[in-house]
Scaffold this active site. Structure first.
Site, PDB file in Angstrom:
ATOM      1  N   PRO A 134       0.718  -1.335   0.075  1.00 19.42           N
ATOM      2  CA  PRO A 134       0.022  -0.050  -0.140  1.00 19.42           C
ATOM      3  C   PRO A 134       0.778   1.052   0.118  1.00 19.42           C
ATOM      4  CG  PRO A 134      -0.772  -1.533   1.651  1.00 19.42           C
ATOM      5  CD  PRO A 134       0.719  -1.866   1.074  1.00 19.42           C
TER       6      PRO A 134
ATOM      7  N   GLN B 266      -7.136  -1.611   1.572  1.00 18.27           N
ATOM      8  CA  GLN B 266      -6.455  -1.572   2.886  1.00 18.27           C
ATOM      9  C   GLN B 266      -7.502  -0.548   3.441  1.00 18.27           C
ATOM     10  OE1 GLN B 266      -3.342   0.955   4.234  1.00 18.27           O
ATOM     11  NE2 GLN B 266      -1.988  -1.040   4.643  1.00 18.27           N
TER      12      GLN B 266
ATOM     13  N   TYR C 236      -1.882   5.525  12.802  1.00 13.79           N
ATOM     14  CA  TYR C 236      -3.157   5.734  12.543  1.00 13.79           C
ATOM     15  C   TYR C 236      -4.141   5.360  13.654  1.00 13.79           C
ATOM     16  CZ  TYR C 236      -1.036   7.097   8.225  1.00 13.79           C
ATOM     17  OH  TYR C 236      -0.393   7.818   7.316  1.00 13.79           O
TER      18      TYR C 236
ATOM     19  N   ARG D  58      -2.317  -5.103   9.199  1.00 11.84           N
ATOM     20  CA  ARG D  58      -0.976  -4.485   9.158  1.00 11.84           C
ATOM     21  C   ARG D  58      -0.874  -3.838  10.476  1.00 11.84           C
ATOM     22  NH1 ARG D  58       2.287  -0.840   4.979  1.00 11.84           N
ATOM     23  NH2 ARG D  58       2.536  -2.996   4.120  1.00 11.84           N
TER      24      ARG D  58
END
Length: 762
Positions: free
Chosen positions: A409, A487, A568, A616
């Site tokens: 990604p 993703q 995030y 991830r």
């Protein structure tokens, strides 16, 4: 002190190989020099046994001082094989080319050379402090070892960083010559121990016994003296030793210390060898680095206009080489620290993993060294004849990938109102045509406030889903067999920022939207402070992920990845540095996992059973007090228990003051740790740049899939080109019909010149 380029009076602190060789070279280059070496021990004292030097180092010695080279050549024992003995099975790999001699004999050769050249050797004499020598001599070479008093006395100038590692080891010797470099593993009632052994004369071998600190203590070595330890080690490894004894030489158990210095010189004092840097003995580098330092220092003093310029040139030349060696040595050191995690690998894979642990030996050069051994590892892995490991298929649920390459990604910051456009079609379409088994989108945001930047793509509207469908339809139609994954993520506290090329992670100058996160902590001091999510806010975001997952399925994606990395939103719950909550979603790791697992469960429930889900994670925060590798193992286990099919193992980007240990394949050890500790399939990522790296990582069992980002920006057809460069044309690399004529490497003009055949006398 004089600032001449070729200093006249030189003091060398330390009479090890590096200091002696530097003294000999400097005197040979200018016989008028006064060169004095201080060594506090007797000339016959040495605390190791054998020394291994590479052909590259020997070549430098031959060029700089043929007399030393000739003396060394007369003493070397050479061998090609490495034996790896594990659980009663011995695997031999050849073609490695080692040369070794006794450390005492090496010192004798260097002593003799120094005396022949007129170097003054002061044995059994403590050197005056470097500061005192610096006033009386033009140059002070501090080669006083890993425990350097010079470095310690001037720590404010050199700024050393010293890391102590987890294993205890002891240097011993055996009075017979191994016929190969031997690694032997002993699984004892106290834990795993390993032997590193190699010959250094026709009748002697170095033997290093190493084990984790806790194993060392459990086995009672902490209460044994040299003789008792030596006898105990000989008994444990009696089979490798053929029942013969071991002997010591003032041998003591110690822990390895990695030494790094911010600067290598201070005024007219310069560090050399272990005083400046150390690299773990498992790659045989300490003496090699010290001798190469001496060669470079002598050359720079000869070439540069003054001493400061010479010392700067020396450091500029040597530092990148040393740092590369230290990265390789650290990878090797950590592999042995985690040896128990690899013991259950298939036998040949275990041997291959050990051989390639430092990442300096790879699949491709091991194939050149020992083709038959490498083929045996490939067969055990399941490679059909003529098929590189990267082109073997891999299955997750109902999805079988044609090969093990993933387009990682990569945020493109090119969407408009979250809608992917023609740029995304061309970008992802080109990578799908390029042959990778799996092409991943950038992080696709589940809401408008969950975007990182105004240019981030989303899946929170029907218009966005339709635009993604256009891309997946193209990939599936034009590159049959290539899978495309999405993703899903939410920016959390790292949102409302500029496009990457306008200022990465910098807040928007205007048009900001409010941020939410696990805790009200700004990413950077000047970043926006997010609000702490309430229970209602958590529920709302969870449902946004669910709605986005439904749209992803309708949009035709083959795989869904939940983004719980890089600071995030979901990653922010996992890290103790970013989650300071005092409710059920903060505190222990189990509590910090609660919300990410709630989101995963909700998404898994609506995502079709036959389609895989991956997660991830950032396996380390690269910061004190943050997520560690051991935490990452537990995080991976938790997601796998909830149905994750693979863990995509990244690192960092969680806190702004991180200190990553960058380098080739630098994140791979975390994927390796998770895979071999838990058995969960992993995707590894991070500075993997060559198909040789991919083949090596897969064949060693460190990863199941390899994700590459920048190489696919440089070359959208990276995978197909990797197939062509390896001469592979099988089902794991399918060229689109319009491109098939390009499946062979283009011809180039010849650049080779006629080889000399005759020598004609004038």
């Amino acid at each position: 002190m004089s600032s001449e380029a070729r200093p006249h009076r030189i003091a060398v602190i330390g009479g090890g190989p590096g200091g002696l060789y530097a003294a000999a070279l400097l005197k040979r280059l200018d016989p008028a020099r006064e060169v004095t070496v201080w060594e506090r021990n007797a000339p016959e004292d040495t605390f190791g046994f054998g020394v291994v030097l590479s052909d590259e180092t020997l070549g430098g010695i031959e060029h700089a001082d043929p007399a030393v080279y000739a003396a060394l050549q007369a003493e070397f024992v050479r061998w090609d094989d490495i034996d790896i003995v594990h659980r009663g099975r011995r695997h031999t790999s050849g073609g490695h080319g080692f040369a070794a001699l006794g450390r005492r004999r090496l010192l004798e050769i260097l002593h003799a050379r120094c005396r022949d050249l007129g170097v003054e050797l002061r044995f059994r004499t403590e050197a005056p402090p470097a500061a005192e020598l610096a006033t009386a001599y033009d140059l002070v070479v501090a080669a006083d070892g890993v425990h350097s008093l010079t470095r310690e006395a001037h720590a404010e100038a050199f700024r050393p960083a010293i890391t102590t590692h987890r294993c205890r080891y002891i240097w011993l010797a055996a009075d017979f010559a191994f016929d190969a470099f031997r690694f032997e593993i002993a699984e004892t009632e106290h834990g795993v121990m390993q032997l590193h052994g190699y010959p250094f004369s026709a009748s002697e071998s170095t033997v290093i016994v190493e084990m984790r600190e806790e194993v060392w203590k459990a086995a009672g070595f902490d209460g044994l003296g040299e003789r008792e330890s030596t006898d105990r080690c000989a008994k444990i490894f009696s089979e490798a030793l053929g029942g013969r004894p071991l002997r010591g030489n003032n041998s003591a158990w110690t822990t390895f210390r990695t030494v790094v210095n911010s600067r290598w010189s201070h005024g007219n004092t310069v560090l050399l060898g272990d005083a400046a840097h150390t690299a773990h003995f498992s790659i045989g580098s300490g003496t090699k680095l010290a001798v190469e330092d001496a060669l470079a220092l002598a050359a720079c003093l000869q070439e540069q206009p003054d001493i400061p310029s010479a010392l700067q040139a020396y450091e500029t030349e040597r530092r990148p080489v040393v740092e590369s060696t230290q990265r390789a040595a650290r990878a090797s050191l950590e592999w042995f620290e985690r040896l128990p995690d690899h013991l259950d690998q298939p036998p040949r894979q275990f041997a291959f993993n050990l051989l390639t642990r430092s990442r300096r030996v790879t699949h491709d050069n091991l194939r050149l060294r020992d083709a038959e051994f490498t083929r045996s590892v490939e067969r055990e892995f399941g490679c059909p004849d003529g098929t590189p490991p990267m082109f073997t298929p891999f299955t997750l649920r109902d999805l079988t990938l044609l090969n093990r390459v993933v387009v990682s990604p990569m945020d493109m910051y090119s969407a408009v109102d979250g809608v992917p456009g023609d740029f995304h079609l061309v970008h992802l379409g080109a990578r799908a045509l390029g042959g990778a088994g799996l092409v991943m989108t950038e992080m696709v945001c589940v809401s408008a406030p969950g975007r990182i930047t105004p240019g981030c793509a989303g899946l929170y509207t029907a218009e966005q889903a339709d635009a993604w469908r256009r891309i997946t339809d193209f990939a599936h139609a034009q590159s049959p067999g290539t899978a495309i994954g999405v993703q899903l993520g939410h920016s959390g506290r790292k949102g409302s920022t500029k496009l990457m090329w306008e200022g990465i992670d910098d807040p928007l100058p205007h048009g900001n939207w409010p941020l939410s996160a696990a805790s009200p902590l700004p990413y950077k001091p000047h970043s926006q402070t997010p609000r702490e999510l309430s229970r209602a806010g958590l529920t709302e975001i969870r449902e946004q992920f669910v709605a986005a997952a439904r749209r992803a399925d309708h949009a035709g994606f083959d795989l869904l990845e939940l983004h719980c990395a890089h600071g995030y939103l979901l990653s922010g719950f996992l890290s103790p540095l970013t989650n300071h909550r005092t409710d059920a979603y903060g505190g222990t790791l189990t509590a910090r996992l609660r919300f990410p697992l709630e989101v995963f469960d909700a998404v898994r429930q609506v995502w079709p059973d036959g389609k895989p889900m991956t997660v991830r994670i950032s396996a380390t925060d690269w910061a004190d007090g943050g997520t560690t590798g051991e935490d990452a193992v537990e995080i991976a286990r938790a997601f796998a228990a909830h149905g994750a099919d693979a863990i995509d193992v990244s690192t960092g980007q969680v806190v702004a003051d991180e200190r990553p240990a960058y380098g080739r394949s630098y994140q791979t050890p975390y994927a390796d740790l998770i895979r071999n500790r838990t058995g969960i399939p992993v995707i590894t990522v991070g500075a993997i740049s060559s198909w040789d790296d991919v083949n090596s990582l897969l064949l060693a069992g460190r990863a199941d899939l390899c994700a590459l980002a920048r190489p696919h920006l440089y070359d959208p057809h990276w995978t197909l080109h990797a197939a062509a460069e390896q001469g592979y044309a099988g089902p794991g690399a399918v060229w689109p019909l319009p491109y098939r004529a390009g499946s062979r490497r283009p011809q180039t003009g010849r650049t080779d010149a006629p080889k000399p055949r005759l020598s004609l006398a004038n």
